[in-house]
Each structure stands twice: as C-alpha cells, then as structure tokens.
Design a protein around this motif. Structure first.
Motif, PDB file in Angstrom:
ATOM      1  N   TRP A  19      11.656  45.433 -46.595  1.00  0.00           N
ATOM      2  CA  TRP A  19      11.795  46.379 -44.914  1.00  0.00           C
ATOM      3  C   TRP A  19      12.802  47.346 -45.058  1.00  0.00           C
ATOM      4  O   TRP A  19      12.567  48.501 -44.339  1.00  0.00           O
ATOM      5  N   LYS A  20      13.769  47.410 -45.745  1.00  0.00           N
ATOM      6  CA  LYS A  20      14.765  48.381 -45.622  1.00  0.00           C
ATOM      7  C   LYS A  20      14.457  49.541 -46.537  1.00  0.00           C
ATOM      8  O   LYS A  20      14.769  50.551 -46.274  1.00  0.00           O
ATOM      9  N   ALA A  21      13.849  48.971 -47.756  1.00  0.00           N
ATOM     10  CA  ALA A  21      13.090  50.275 -48.516  1.00  0.00           C
ATOM     11  C   ALA A  21      12.050  50.972 -47.579  1.00  0.00           C
ATOM     12  O   ALA A  21      11.984  52.135 -48.013  1.00  0.00           O
ATOM     13  N   MET A  22      11.332  50.342 -46.890  1.00  0.00           N
ATOM     14  CA  MET A  22      10.202  51.199 -46.059  1.00  0.00           C
ATOM     15  C   MET A  22      11.194  52.116 -44.937  1.00  0.00           C
ATOM     16  O   MET A  22      10.777  53.157 -44.734  1.00  0.00           O
ATOM     17  N   VAL A  23      12.217  51.515 -44.360  1.00  0.00           N
ATOM     18  CA  VAL A  23      12.918  52.240 -43.726  1.00  0.00           C
ATOM     19  C   VAL A  23      13.466  53.369 -44.193  1.00  0.00           C
ATOM     20  O   VAL A  23      13.651  54.602 -43.675  1.00  0.00           O
ATOM     21  N   ALA A  50      24.174  52.392 -52.155  1.00  0.00           N
ATOM     22  CA  ALA A  50      23.843  50.838 -52.562  1.00  0.00           C
ATOM     23  C   ALA A  50      23.148  50.152 -51.061  1.00  0.00           C
ATOM     24  O   ALA A  50      23.989  50.170 -50.140  1.00  0.00           O
ATOM     25  N   VAL A  51      21.913  49.659 -51.331  1.00  0.00           N
ATOM     26  CA  VAL A  51      21.510  48.934 -50.319  1.00  0.00           C
ATOM     27  C   VAL A  51      21.444  47.582 -50.575  1.00  0.00           C
ATOM     28  O   VAL A  51      20.563  46.891 -51.256  1.00  0.00           O
ATOM     29  N   ALA A  52      22.313  46.786 -49.751  1.00  0.00           N
ATOM     30  CA  ALA A  52      22.236  45.468 -49.764  1.00  0.00           C
ATOM     31  C   ALA A  52      20.992  45.054 -49.070  1.00  0.00           C
ATOM     32  O   ALA A  52      20.623  45.296 -47.877  1.00  0.00           O
ATOM     33  N   LEU A  53      20.078  43.870 -49.613  1.00  0.00           N
ATOM     34  CA  LEU A  53      18.868  43.589 -49.097  1.00  0.00           C
ATOM     35  C   LEU A  53      18.972  42.497 -48.101  1.00  0.00           C
ATOM     36  O   LEU A  53      18.240  42.598 -47.048  1.00  0.00           O
TER      37      LEU A  53
END
Length: 233
Positions: A71-75, A114-117
């Motif tokens: 969901w964060k990647a879609m954001v 850096a995107v913490a999932l």
C-alpha cells in the motif's frame, strides 16, 4: 490549468464517497490496513509535499520505485504522478529512488528515500547511509493538502514500464490501467509485482471501485473473500 488523470483521480477519491474503503492491505503477522478515499488522498498529499517541498521535485523528473507491491508503494506512485513525475520500472536512471532495501540502491540519485513497510513504523529500524531520507519519520510532518508549484504537462511521460514502454500522463488511465466493472471490489495478489498491482488498482479506482492487496504469505481464503466482499478480479 493543465490537469492530469492522476490529479483528477485523487480529486474524485477525496470527494466522492470519500469514507468508503479504497485500498485494503493484508500483510504478514495478521497486519491489515484499510484506507478510505480521504485517507489515501491524505497519504498521497503528504508524500507529494515531501517530494516537492523537501526534495525540490518538479514535473518531468524521474522516480524509481524499488518497492514490492504494497500500500505504501501505491501511495508513492500516486504521489509521483500527482506531482507530474515519471515513474520508471525499467531500471533506467532516475532523480529519486524510493526503496525498502538499502542494499539495492545503485547508481546516482538526487535523493534516496528509505520506506519502512510495517504499518506502525514511525521510523526506519536501524541505521541509514548518510543523506538518506527516512520516509516514516518525515512524511507525517508534511501538509495534508497538495498544491503543485508547477502544473504538470499531460503529454509528459508518466510511466516507463519494465519492458521500456513510455506512457504519457494523459494516457495513464486509458493506456495502462486494467479495466474493471463499475464499483468492483478487486483482489490484487502482491506476488504479481508493483507494476501489475498499479495497473489493476488504477482501473478499479477509475470505475469507483476498491482493491484488496494481499502479501504473498496471505492466502485468499473463502472467508477473506467473503469478509472483504471481493467480487472482481
């Protein structure tokens, strides 16, 4: 004002039946995240503002998403398109890199994020290379409403697919989005990859639908299908 389909789509999700679920995520360890249209727009606005105000992103610049279907990647994809960025999946050079794996960062970028999932992550767990941006720690401080400094050009490239096809912003919802029935509640298995997940999700949102995105470790059981009222694929 030149608008792009992504800007129009976010406006629709923000205002049309905005409290209805639009993106539901099932992750490992019983993680479940549900975003209404309003909440999804809020995350996208904050991310767009981070890109524009903190990283000086402008329409036409390039964003590489080294992220799984999440969901964060879609954001991140929606935020980039709302800003007028070109999202690249073919490994070509990019101004910005968003990744959940610091070891995967190769090449030169103006900024690496850096995107913490994990849904409840307030910051990146552990240390980061000097100059990297910690998305979880930074994004919440940015505004809930996005106002672009420069209008994007609908003719500019929005997406460079993994096989190298270039799709302009104006064709994102017609040349890239997978078509679904009106109002469909669509299941998207994350193991098909982010590019495929985005194509399916855009098509669902375009037709006033919603998506249920499941991690590869999460089985689509009859119970989950019934609980989430999935009726499209």
């Amino acid at each position: 004002m030149n608008t792009t389909p992504a800007i129009d789509l976010m406006g629709t999700l923000r205002s049309g039946n905005s409290t209805a679920p639009r993106l539901t995520w099932y992750g490992p360890d019983s993680e479940r995240v549900e975003l209404s249209g309003r909440v999804l727009d809020n995350w996208v606005a904050k991310t767009s503002n981070l890109l524009q105000d903190e990283l000086d992103a402008e329409p036409g610049m390039r964003l590489r998403l080294a992220l799984p279907a999440h969901w964060k990647a879609m954001v991140w994809a929606l935020a980039g398109w709302q800003l007028g960025l070109e999202t690249v999946f073919d490994g070509s050079p990019a101004d910005f890199l968003a990744t959940d794996d610091p070891t995967a960062a190769t090449g030169q970028h103006d900024a690496v994020i850096a995107v913490a999932l994990p849904a409840l992550a307030m910051r990146w767990a552990g240390g980061l290379p000097a100059g990297w941006i910690d998305y979880a720690a930074e994004v919440r401080s940015h505004g809930d409403v996005f106002m672009p400094h420069t209008d994007p050009d609908p003719a500019d490239c929005a997406l460079r697919t993994a096989d190298g096809n270039a799709i302009p912003h104006r064709d994102l919802l017609t040349g890239f989005a997978l078509q679904h029935e009106e109002g469909a509640r669509v299941h998207i298995p994350a193991d098909r990859g982010l590019e495929s997940a985005l194509s399916s999700a855009l098509g669902a949102w375009l037709r006033d639908g919603s998506v249920v995105l499941t991690h590869p470790e999460v089985a689509l059981t009859d119970k989950l299908r019934a609980d989430e009222r999935i009726h499209g694929s």
